[in-house]
Each structure stands twice: as C-alpha cells, then as structure tokens.
Design an enzyme around this catalytic site. Structure first.
Site, short mmCIF file in Angstrom:
data_model
loop_
_atom_site.label_atom_id
_atom_site.label_comp_id
_atom_site.label_asym_id
_atom_site.label_seq_id
_atom_site.Cartn_x
_atom_site.Cartn_y
_atom_site.Cartn_z
N LYS A 291 0.84 -1.18 0.00
CA LYS A 291 0.00 0.00 0.00
C LYS A 291 0.89 1.24 0.00
O LYS A 291 1.84 1.34 0.78
CB LYS A 291 -0.91 0.00 1.22
CG LYS A 291 -2.06 0.97 1.16
CD LYS A 291 -3.03 0.76 2.30
CE LYS A 291 -4.24 1.67 2.18
NZ LYS A 291 -5.21 1.47 3.28
N GLU A 382 -19.40 -6.58 9.40
CA GLU A 382 -20.41 -5.87 10.19
C GLU A 382 -21.44 -6.82 10.78
O GLU A 382 -21.88 -6.64 11.93
CB GLU A 382 -21.11 -4.82 9.32
CG GLU A 382 -20.21 -3.68 8.86
CD GLU A 382 -19.50 -3.95 7.54
OE1 GLU A 382 -18.84 -3.06 7.02
OE2 GLU A 382 -19.62 -5.11 7.04
N ARG A 410 -25.63 -2.96 6.61
CA ARG A 410 -25.24 -4.30 6.18
C ARG A 410 -25.54 -5.35 7.25
O ARG A 410 -25.51 -6.54 6.98
CB ARG A 410 -23.74 -4.33 5.85
CG ARG A 410 -23.28 -3.20 4.95
CD ARG A 410 -21.88 -3.40 4.46
NE ARG A 410 -21.87 -4.29 3.31
CZ ARG A 410 -20.76 -4.76 2.75
NH1 ARG A 410 -19.58 -4.47 3.27
NH2 ARG A 410 -20.83 -5.54 1.70
#
Length: 636
Positions: A291, A382, A410
């Site tokens: 990243k 979630e 969600r």
C-alpha cells in the site's frame, strides 16, 4: 521495479506514454517493454491529481502495476472488471478515459470517488461498501454463460475485504456452478511478504500455464479409471502446493489457486494473467502489493496516507491579509465518543468496545491501547460484529458497537433478529450519520433514523452538540435493551462538555427558545441553524433529543400552542423523525399543519457537506425559505 517518489508533484508531470494510453485500447497498443515506464508515469499522475483534489491515495498507488496488467491482458470493457470497495480505482479511472476529469474528483458535478456504472462503461459495477466484487463478478460470469458470450469476468478484492462473510459466500457458490471467472486477491498485508520472490513467482507461472493445466486434466482422466488413484494424486498435489503456497483454503473451496506473486512485477503479472485468462472454472490469483507503493511517505505510514486532503498552494500573497475570524468549532464528535468510551470503561468493567475495522475512523485508538483485552476489531464483518456483541451481552457484558451509519445497514438482520428481538443490552455508536460529503451516496448515513425507529424496544437518540452526545452515550449504556446514538462526521458547535457520566431522562425534549405561531422540532445537529431562523421568525425551538421514545407530551403541548409545527432532521424524510411526529398526531386525531424538513427522496450526490445541505434546504437560508413558503400558504 517501480520508481519511488519522495513528494507529491505540484505541477502536472510530463507523461508521453500515458498521453498515448489514456484508454485501454491505447494502452494495449504499447509495447510490453514500455509498461514499466508507463507505471512510473501513472504513479506520478496519480500523485499529482490526488494532491490537487484530495482523496483515497495509498490503495491506488499499490495497484498501479496490477491495473495496467489487467487492462493490457483483458479486453475491457467487453471483459468485465469489478473492483471491490473502490479506494484503489483511481488509476483505473485515469486509464479509462477520465484522466482530464480527475481534477473534478469528489467535487460537486465531478467524477465520483468510487466506480459508478453511470460514469463509464469500464465501471461495470458500482461500489463503495466492501466485499461485493466476487458476488457481482460471479453473477456476470453466469449471465455470460447463459448468453453464450465468451467475455471474461474478473473480481479484484483486497485482503481486508476478503474477511467479510459475503465474499466467502460467493467463493463457496462459484465452485458449485463451476463459473469461468478470475478472482484476484490484492494482498497488501506485509506479514506474508516472505513468500514473494523468485521461487513463488516461478511456481505461479508453472501452475498457471496451459501445459500444467492440460497435464493435470489428462492425468485426472487416466487416474480416475483406477480406484482411489486420482484422490491420492490430488491430495499429493495439494500437499505439495500447500508446503510452498498458502492456497489450501481456496483449493478446498474449489478454486484453482495460483500465487502469491509480486504485484509490482509487471512481467510476471502479465505472463500469469495471460496464462490464466482462458482457464476454465473458478481461478484464484493471489498477488502481494505494498500500500502506497512508489511514494516513500505512504510506504512508511500507509494508515496516515490511506487518504489525503488537497495540497495548499505554496505561493503567499506579498502583503499579508488580516486573518478572517475562525468560526467557533468544537472537537470532533468521534473524538467525544472515543473519550467517553475510555471514561465509561474505567467506571464499568462490563463495557467492551467492538468495531468492524474502523479503529482510527471511529476514534478507538486510545481505548484499544488502554483496554486491549476489552477491545475487539472483528475486521470488515459488520454482521459478525453485531451478533458477536449480542453473544457477549447474553453473558452480562455491555458491548458498544462503534460503526458508521451506512455500514450498519449491512447488519440490519442481525440488529433485529439477534439483538432487538432478544432485548439485549447493546449500544450502537453510529458515526457518520447524515450527509458525509465527497464520498457520496454510498457512504451517506441517510436512513438510520428510518430503519431504527421501526424496531420495537429500540432507544434512538440524536444529539445536537458534543455534551449531549456524551450524555446520550451514557444513557444508552445504562439502558435495559438495545440503544442507538447517531452523530455526524466532523466537529460540533464547541459546547462545554461535562466530565460527569450523567444520563438524560429518557424521552424528554428541551425547549431552547420560546416563540409564537411556529415551533421548530429539531432532531440533531441542525439546532444551531434552527435557532438562527427562529430569531428571524420569532419561532419556538425544541431540541427533541429522542426519536424513540418520542416526547409525546411535549408534541401535544406544542401543537396546542402553535399554528405550524416544523420537524428538522438530517435523515430521509420518508420514515424519519418527522414521520414519527406525524404518525403520533394522526393517532391522537390532532389536526395541525406539519412541515417535515430533511433529506429528499433521492440519492444526494457527492459535494462538500455544506453544498449538500444547501441543496437539500437544510442550511439556515433553506430552512427559513421553506417555513416562510408554508406560512404564506397557511396565511400566517
């Protein structure tokens, strides 16, 4: 290997190859030997454009080579390329005809922060929430098969997004329907970087080659005629691969696993993708990236450089201008929550904090350091976060789930079935409620009041300032049952914050200004705007505080003493707090003009938060204009 840059360019870089490759068709006309130089140019262009606009940053830098390789090998947009989350899609946007529009990124009427089908034929699936790419690409692959179309389907998913249950549901289903598709795991977790290198790259090329595939299928046909022989051979192959590559899990789910390979090694990426392009059945390629690759500060601290704000200009005015007075602004609401969590944890040993991979965003860093044994990051999951909290509440813990409004959507089934039906003591600290700005409709918390207030037994609170947030969190923590406090992104009005952990009286609003004729019933942070409007109209202003239970006695009192009631909320009007007031008045057979102000029945497009509020008529001017128009109709 990629060039590493030390700073963000303030002037547009010279990019002769990128100028010729501003579409995938142009890219595919380049010689393969030119692609590493193109990657450097694309990385510079990304640094420049995000420096001008702000936005997600580190993830895009990490997939420069992968993005080039995918568009080079596959015939996009005929071949369907599905990005997960979308944080990493900026290089994709630059290469797919939107380079000149990148300076409008995340701005009103500009291009979106995430892939959108309406924006480009190359954006095959709209994203924003994580872990959807495999399911979507699987659906596309099956549709192509039903249509007898040879187009390819490719899903690119990160190691973080792969932790969600939805991704594994799709992985499990793909082998059942024997889909011809490719999943690319973009893994930027450095814990497995030791597996990347010459040996693993060499193995990936061998395992993905047509020769290996044809030998494997031929051996299967021969050995399947011998009792037990193919099973022995299959297990031998699996164990041999398992000693060198970490793909056993995916192999067991029915995927042909290849990798891990270096995601910044363009020749290996291109060779492997070419080999895998025409393989039949579910194919899984594991690439390891870094990243922030190619920008030194982001490589050192990828969390800080996940996203950046735009660069300020270097030039200063020759004559300094007197500084304009700064608007009074308090601490961030998320910071108030983080401090409350630490304070309440010290007072109540039953408290535990749970987050679905949002430690920094929800300001749980201090809590995680002070109470590591009571802090739980469940990754991007979630649904699991909510049911995990329910299980802890069953055993006497007092879970606090720190979650963004849009992400709680969600886990709605878990919220109802696992928490509310069982009346469990779970507090939901719902951040990013209302309009969040440049990330647009996928990240806006537009619906939480609507989807929460219909749940029996749910306590729903809307603070108007920082101190109310702290008091409401305490109220929810002490409540016997499920409770929710929803608060916006950003800072508050700088209200004095009490150090005490004192709850509010449940279901009681407060009159903040006494006026006549018109009463403004405010649910949340529009209180400041309402007070400004009230001064001009001599209106009453009420901080309602509680959406559920509603302060019914106060509503009746206001209806009896005023000629117009106005509800104000930063939530969808349909089903929101204003609807609760209207439903109550109807139930009580009280006929009173009611004006409901809130978010309209549309997806509010990305812009600055202030622009979005103005567009929705929720700034002071918009509120005043709406009230005056209604008063005129009523002859007030």
């Amino acid at each position: 290997m990629p060039t590493t840059f030390q700073e963000i360019p303030r002037e547009r870089p010279v990019t002769p190859l990128l100028d010729r490759a501003d579409t995938p068709a142009g890219l595919r006309r380049l010689a393969e030997a030119d692609l590493e130089t193109l990657a450097d140019e694309l990385r510079q262009e990304l640094l420049y454009t995000v420096g001008q606009t702000g936005g997600h940053f580190g993830a895009g830098l990490g997939v420069i080579e992968l993005t080039i390789a995918l568009h080079y090998v596959f015939n996009t947009p005929d071949d369907r390329l599905v990005w997960d989350v979308g944080h990493q899609a900026y290089p994709h946007k630059i290469l797919t005809g939107r380079r000149e529009r990148m300076l409008s990124l995340r701005q009103k009427d500009g291009i979106a922060a995430f892939p959108r089908r309406a924006e480009s034929a190359y954006d095959t699936f709209g994203v924003g929430h994580s872990s959807t790419s495999i399911s979507a690409a699987l659906g596309m692959a099956i549709a192509a098969r039903l249509q007898d179309d040879p187009r390819k389907s490719i899903a690119v998913i990160g190691d973080g997004a792969l932790t969600a249950g939805m991704a594994f549901e799709a992985l499990n289903h793909a082998q059942e329907v024997d889909a011809d598709m490719l999943v690319i795991l973009n893994d930027n977790d450095m814990s497995i970087s030791r597996n990347v290198g010459g040996l693993s790259n060499y193995l990936a090329k061998i395992l993905s080659s047509r020769t290996y595939a044809s030998m494997r299928e031929g051996s299967k046909k021969v050995l399947s005629r011998l009792p037990g022989a193919w099973e022995i051979a299959r297990r031998t192959e699996e164990y041999a691969k398992g000693m060198l590559v970490p793909g056993t899990l995916f192999e067991e789910l029915g995927w042909n696993y290849i990798g891990p390979i270096d995601g910044h090694d363009l020749p290996t990426l291109i060779a492997t993708l070419r080999n895998m392009r025409d393989l039949k059945g579910p194919q899984f390629l594991h690439v390891v990236t870094k990243k922030g690759k190619g920008f030194a500060p982001a490589e050192v601290d990828p969390i800080v450089y996940h996203a950046i704000t735009k660069l300020e200009p270097l030039d200063k005015p020759a004559v300094p201008k007197p500084a304009a007075p700064k608007a009074v602004s308090g601490p961030k609401y998320s910071g108030v929550f983080g401090q409350w969590l630490c304070d309440m944890a010290a007072a109540d040993p039953r408290l535990v904090g749970i987050t679905p991979a949002m430690k920094e965003g929800s300001d749980l860093v201090a809590f995680s350091e002070q109470y590591p044994e009571r802090y739980f990051d469940v990754a991007i999951a979630e649904q699991h976060a909510v049911t995990f909290a329910a299980g802890m509440a069953c055993e006497g813990a007092k879970p606090v789930v720190a979650i963004y409004s849009t992400f709680l959507q969600r886990a709605y089934d878990q919220l109802i079935h696992d928490v509310a039906v069982q009346n469990l003591d779970v507090l939901f600290a719902i951040d990013r409620a209302g309009l969040v700005g440049e990330d647009g409709p996928t990240h806006a918390g537009s619906f939480d009041l609507s989807y929460l207030r219909c749940i029996p037994g749910m306590l729903v609170m809307t603070p108007s300032d920082e101190n109310e947030l702290r008091a409401m969190l305490t109220t929810g923590h002490l409540y016997d049952g499920p409770a929710a406090v929803r608060y916006p992104r950003g800072t508050g009005p700088n209200a004095p914050i009490s150090a005490e952990l004192q709850p509010l009286e449940i279901g009681k609003g407060v009159i903040r200004r006494q006026g006549s004729k018109v009463a403004l019933l405010v649910f949340g942070v529009q209180l400041a705007e309402a007070l400004t409007v009230a001064e001009a109209l001599d209106a009453t202003v009420v901080d309602m505080r509680f959406v559920k239970p509603l302060d019914e006695a106060l509503v009746l009192e206001l209806a009896a003493s005023h000629e117009l009631l106005v509800t104000i909320e930063e939530n969808a009007i349909m089903g929101g707090a204003g609807s609760a007031v209207g439903e109550f008045l109807t139930r009580e057979a009280v006929l009173k003009p009611l004006l409901q102000l809130g978010l309209p029945d549309v997806y509010v497009e990305h812009a600055k938060p202030a622009q979005m509020l103005t567009e929705c008529g929720l700034d002071a001017a918009g509120i005043k204009a709406s009230i005056e128009a209604r008063m005129a109709r009523l002859g007030l």
